[in-house]
Write a protein that holds these residues in place. Structure first.
Motif, PDB file in Angstrom:
ATOM      1  N   LEU A  41       0.824  -1.203   0.000  1.00  0.00           N
ATOM      2  CA  LEU A  41       0.000   0.000   0.000  1.00  0.00           C
ATOM      3  C   LEU A  41       0.859   1.254   0.000  1.00  0.00           C
ATOM      4  O   LEU A  41       0.365   2.349  -0.281  1.00  0.00           O
ATOM      5  CB  LEU A  41      -0.928  -0.014   1.219  1.00  0.00           C
ATOM      6  N   SER A  42       2.141   1.103   0.331  1.00  0.00           N
ATOM      7  CA  SER A  42       3.088   2.224   0.297  1.00  0.00           C
ATOM      8  C   SER A  42       4.168   1.937  -0.733  1.00  0.00           C
ATOM      9  O   SER A  42       5.275   1.540  -0.392  1.00  0.00           O
ATOM     10  CB  SER A  42       3.729   2.430   1.674  1.00  0.00           C
ATOM     11  N   MET A  43       3.847   2.100  -2.000  1.00  0.00           N
ATOM     12  CA  MET A  43       4.877   2.019  -3.030  1.00  0.00           C
ATOM     13  C   MET A  43       5.078   3.397  -3.658  1.00  0.00           C
ATOM     14  O   MET A  43       5.391   3.532  -4.835  1.00  0.00           O
ATOM     15  CB  MET A  43       4.564   0.938  -4.068  1.00  0.00           C
ATOM     16  N   HIS A  44       4.899   4.422  -2.845  1.00  0.00           N
ATOM     17  CA  HIS A  44       5.052   5.811  -3.261  1.00  0.00           C
ATOM     18  C   HIS A  44       5.379   6.648  -2.034  1.00  0.00           C
ATOM     19  O   HIS A  44       5.154   6.230  -0.897  1.00  0.00           O
ATOM     20  CB  HIS A  44       3.753   6.320  -3.896  1.00  0.00           C
ATOM     21  N   ILE A  45       5.907   7.833  -2.265  1.00  0.00           N
ATOM     22  CA  ILE A  45       6.114   8.792  -1.176  1.00  0.00           C
ATOM     23  C   ILE A  45       4.759   9.317  -0.729  1.00  0.00           C
ATOM     24  O   ILE A  45       3.875   9.584  -1.543  1.00  0.00           O
ATOM     25  CB  ILE A  45       7.015   9.945  -1.649  1.00  0.00           C
ATOM     26  N   ALA A  49      -1.877   4.089   0.429  1.00  0.00           N
ATOM     27  CA  ALA A  49      -3.205   3.970  -0.160  1.00  0.00           C
ATOM     28  C   ALA A  49      -4.088   3.126   0.769  1.00  0.00           C
ATOM     29  O   ALA A  49      -3.593   2.297   1.529  1.00  0.00           O
ATOM     30  CB  ALA A  49      -3.112   3.327  -1.534  1.00  0.00           C
ATOM     31  N   GLU A  50      -5.391   3.365   0.707  1.00  0.00           N
ATOM     32  CA  GLU A  50      -6.329   2.640   1.562  1.00  0.00           C
ATOM     33  C   GLU A  50      -7.038   1.558   0.765  1.00  0.00           C
ATOM     34  O   GLU A  50      -7.586   1.821  -0.309  1.00  0.00           O
ATOM     35  CB  GLU A  50      -7.361   3.607   2.151  1.00  0.00           C
ATOM     36  N   GLN A  69      -5.112   8.442  -0.524  1.00  0.00           N
ATOM     37  CA  GLN A  69      -5.658   9.298   0.513  1.00  0.00           C
ATOM     38  C   GLN A  69      -5.536  10.758   0.080  1.00  0.00           C
ATOM     39  O   GLN A  69      -4.868  11.080  -0.909  1.00  0.00           O
ATOM     40  CB  GLN A  69      -4.909   9.097   1.832  1.00  0.00           C
ATOM     41  N   ASP A  70      -6.181  11.643   0.822  1.00  0.00           N
ATOM     42  CA  ASP A  70      -6.050  13.065   0.543  1.00  0.00           C
ATOM     43  C   ASP A  70      -4.603  13.495   0.710  1.00  0.00           C
ATOM     44  O   ASP A  70      -3.873  12.961   1.551  1.00  0.00           O
ATOM     45  CB  ASP A  70      -6.941  13.888   1.486  1.00  0.00           C
ATOM     46  N   GLY A  71      -4.178  14.466  -0.079  1.00  0.00           N
ATOM     47  CA  GLY A  71      -2.807  14.938   0.004  1.00  0.00           C
ATOM     48  C   GLY A  71      -1.896  14.116  -0.885  1.00  0.00           C
ATOM     49  O   GLY A  71      -2.263  13.696  -1.977  1.00  0.00           O
ATOM     50  N   ILE A  72      -0.686  13.875  -0.417  1.00  0.00           N
ATOM     51  CA  ILE A  72       0.307  13.155  -1.203  1.00  0.00           C
ATOM     52  C   ILE A  72       0.093  11.653  -1.019  1.00  0.00           C
ATOM     53  O   ILE A  72       0.391  11.086   0.027  1.00  0.00           O
ATOM     54  CB  ILE A  72       1.730  13.566  -0.786  1.00  0.00           C
ATOM     55  N   SER A  73      -0.421  11.013  -2.050  1.00  0.00           N
ATOM     56  CA  SER A  73      -0.733   9.590  -2.023  1.00  0.00           C
ATOM     57  C   SER A  73      -1.012   9.152  -3.448  1.00  0.00           C
ATOM     58  O   SER A  73      -1.076   9.992  -4.363  1.00  0.00           O
ATOM     59  CB  SER A  73      -1.932   9.314  -1.109  1.00  0.00           C
ATOM     60  N   GLY A  97       5.343  -4.428   5.593  1.00  0.00           N
ATOM     61  CA  GLY A  97       4.365  -3.385   5.304  1.00  0.00           C
ATOM     62  C   GLY A  97       3.040  -3.982   4.904  1.00  0.00           C
ATOM     63  O   GLY A  97       2.956  -5.150   4.485  1.00  0.00           O
ATOM     64  N   ASP A  98       1.973  -3.192   5.020  1.00  0.00           N
ATOM     65  CA  ASP A  98       0.635  -3.655   4.656  1.00  0.00           C
ATOM     66  C   ASP A  98       0.542  -3.871   3.150  1.00  0.00           C
ATOM     67  O   ASP A  98       0.936  -2.999   2.361  1.00  0.00           O
ATOM     68  CB  ASP A  98      -0.413  -2.635   5.109  1.00  0.00           C
ATOM     69  N   CYS A  99       0.010  -5.013   2.765  1.00  0.00           N
ATOM     70  CA  CYS A  99      -0.062  -5.392   1.353  1.00  0.00           C
ATOM     71  C   CYS A  99      -1.398  -6.070   1.048  1.00  0.00           C
ATOM     72  O   CYS A  99      -2.034  -6.651   1.934  1.00  0.00           O
ATOM     73  CB  CYS A  99       1.062  -6.365   0.993  1.00  0.00           C
ATOM     74  N   ILE A 100      -1.781  -5.999  -0.213  1.00  0.00           N
ATOM     75  CA  ILE A 100      -2.909  -6.766  -0.731  1.00  0.00           C
ATOM     76  C   ILE A 100      -2.339  -7.897  -1.582  1.00  0.00           C
ATOM     77  O   ILE A 100      -1.486  -7.664  -2.438  1.00  0.00           O
ATOM     78  CB  ILE A 100      -3.848  -5.878  -1.568  1.00  0.00           C
TER      79      ILE A 100
END
Length: 440
Positions: A41-45, A49-50, A69-73, A97-100
């Motif tokens: 879910l975090s493959m970006h600065i 993502a939710e 999410q709102d802002g930088i995502s 890290g959290d993953c799908i």
């Protein structure tokens, strides 16, 4: 880390021995798609993502599985059709890290294109498509592109720099992309020019890639405000702030951004992905990744579905001819060491490097001899040894005052240090501590 490269020093950088000959002449081939894919879910600065899917949900290629999410995502989309089988912590390039997790049904069923008609798209439409596609900086920075490219009347952009200066020793993914997808890169750059209203577009290459120059120049007809600039091959020539100064003569202020000097910088892979999203309706679900290194049987340039575990790529490359000493997400200079081959390919995975046992040996650290070489080779004019010393004695405020947050993590300082002080490792630690202090 002991890297047996020959090199010469230059103020602001180094000339190092390259290992690109393993893959630079190999065309891009499609990697096999594994049975199970993992999507961090975090493959970006920015904010993770939710998830917008649940275990048991069916997905297609291009289905948004996690919403920005709102802002930088940034959005995360599925690269296969199949079933969500887990939402849990897994190994990623930055630790657990959290993953799908999605089980591939091998049907390759796709969602409808991102849009139906590309002829009448407004600037707002194009930004929305880029956001929906989940595009981020694919040169490694992974900053969400829709956020970075949003026009700001208070900071108008007059120059777009398309970065094709692939200066890392093993990576050739951008090299092959420029040869095989030059048209897409040019069209993607033009999309940014339309969005930002910039006067000029400069495509930057190093002088050891004449084949890339020829391919791109052939596609420039009809784009009078675009030009190619060829710079000397030097590491880290492709560093954003150094590149801006080389091309425009402008210096990004400490703590500042390219927009502060009216400049927008994008990687060639990001430009091509933008073309595919806006002109072809294709979300970002695959990328080109170089898999290389001395222990690997058959290094390759692979078009890889995002979420593919690295162990599948090792198999794709014929396994190892000798046990590797280290696996890196990235190149030897600034790559992140990985302890698990279950780590998946993400949007910023331009190269996976395997080092031999000999290359991975650590040399004994000794006291600083005050040679100043780390200062001489720093492309952003920091004093790496002073930041490192501040971090080691726990003076995080001093490390911040010395500009630790401006470090681009190129690794020149650690590479050249005759005392083998882990300068980059310490500066990264300082940056994490500064961020933690700010958040707390």
């Amino acid at each position: 880390m002991k890297i047996h490269f020959s090199f010469m020093r230059k103020n602001g950088g180094i000339f190092q021995e390259e290992r690109k000959d393993k893959t630079e002449d190999l065309t891009i081939s499609d990697a096999k798609v594994p049975s199970t894919l993992i999507f961090p879910l975090s493959m970006h600065i920015g904010k993770p993502a939710e998830p917008v899917v649940a275990i048991g949900d069916k997905v297609k290629i291009g289905t948004i599985i996690a919403q920005a999410q709102d802002g930088i995502s940034a959005n995360v989309v599925s690269s296969v059709s199949g079933e969500v089988v887990a939402i849990s912590k897994r190994d990623t390039m930055r630790g657990p890290g959290d993953c799908i997790v999605i089980k591939n049904d091998y049907e390759d069923t796709k969602e409808a294109p991102l849009h139906a008609d590309k002829d009448d798209l407004t600037v707002a439409d194009k930004l929305e498509i880029i956001q929906k596609a989940g595009i981020v900086g694919m040169g490694g920075a992974t900053f969400p592109t829709h956020f970075k490219a949003k026009p700001n009347k208070n900071k108008p952009i007059d120059t777009i720099i398309v970065n094709g200066a692939e200066c890392e020793p093993y990576s050739t993914s951008d090299h092959r992309l420029m040869i095989e997808h030059a048209e897409g890169i040019i069209k993607g750059a033009h999309i940014y020019q339309e969005i930002l209203g910039a006067r000029d577009v400069v495509i930057v290459l190093e002088d050891d890639t004449p084949d890339c120059e020829a391919a791109l120049r052939e596609q420039l007809t009809g784009y009078p405000h675009m030009k190619l600039v060829v710079l000397p091959t030097m590491y880290p020539q492709g560093a954003e702030k150094a590149l801006i100064e080389s091309i425009t003569g402008r210096q990004v202020p400490p703590g500042g951004l390219p927009a502060d000097v009216r400049t927008f910088v994008t990687n060639v892979a990001t430009a091509n992905a933008t073309h595919e999203a806006v002109n072809e309706g294709k979300p970002l679900y695959e990328r080109v990744t170089t898999v290389s290194g001395e222990p690997l049987s058959t290094p390759r340039n692979l078009r890889v579905r995002i979420g593919t575990p690295i162990n599948a790529l090792i198999e794709e490359c014929g396994g190892f001819v000798a046990p590797p000493g280290k696996m890196l997400h990235g190149d030897p200079m600034m790559g992140l060491p990985l302890t698990s081959a279950e780590v998946p390919i993400t949007k910023g995975s331009s190269v996976i490097t395997f080092l031999s046992q000999k290359e991975s040996e650590r040399e004994e650290q000794t006291d600083c001899i005050r040679c100043s070489e780390c200062i001489n080779v720093c492309p952003v004019s920091l004093q790496p040894i002073l930041i490192s010393n501040a971090y080691e004695r726990g003076d995080i405020d001093e490390a911040e005052r010395l500009g630790a947050m401006d470090c681009i993590e190129c690794g020149n300082c650690s590479f050249i240090c005759p005392s083998k002080i882990p300068l980059l490792e310490n500066i990264r630690g300082a940056k994490q501590a500064i961020k933690a202090k700010s958040a707390g």
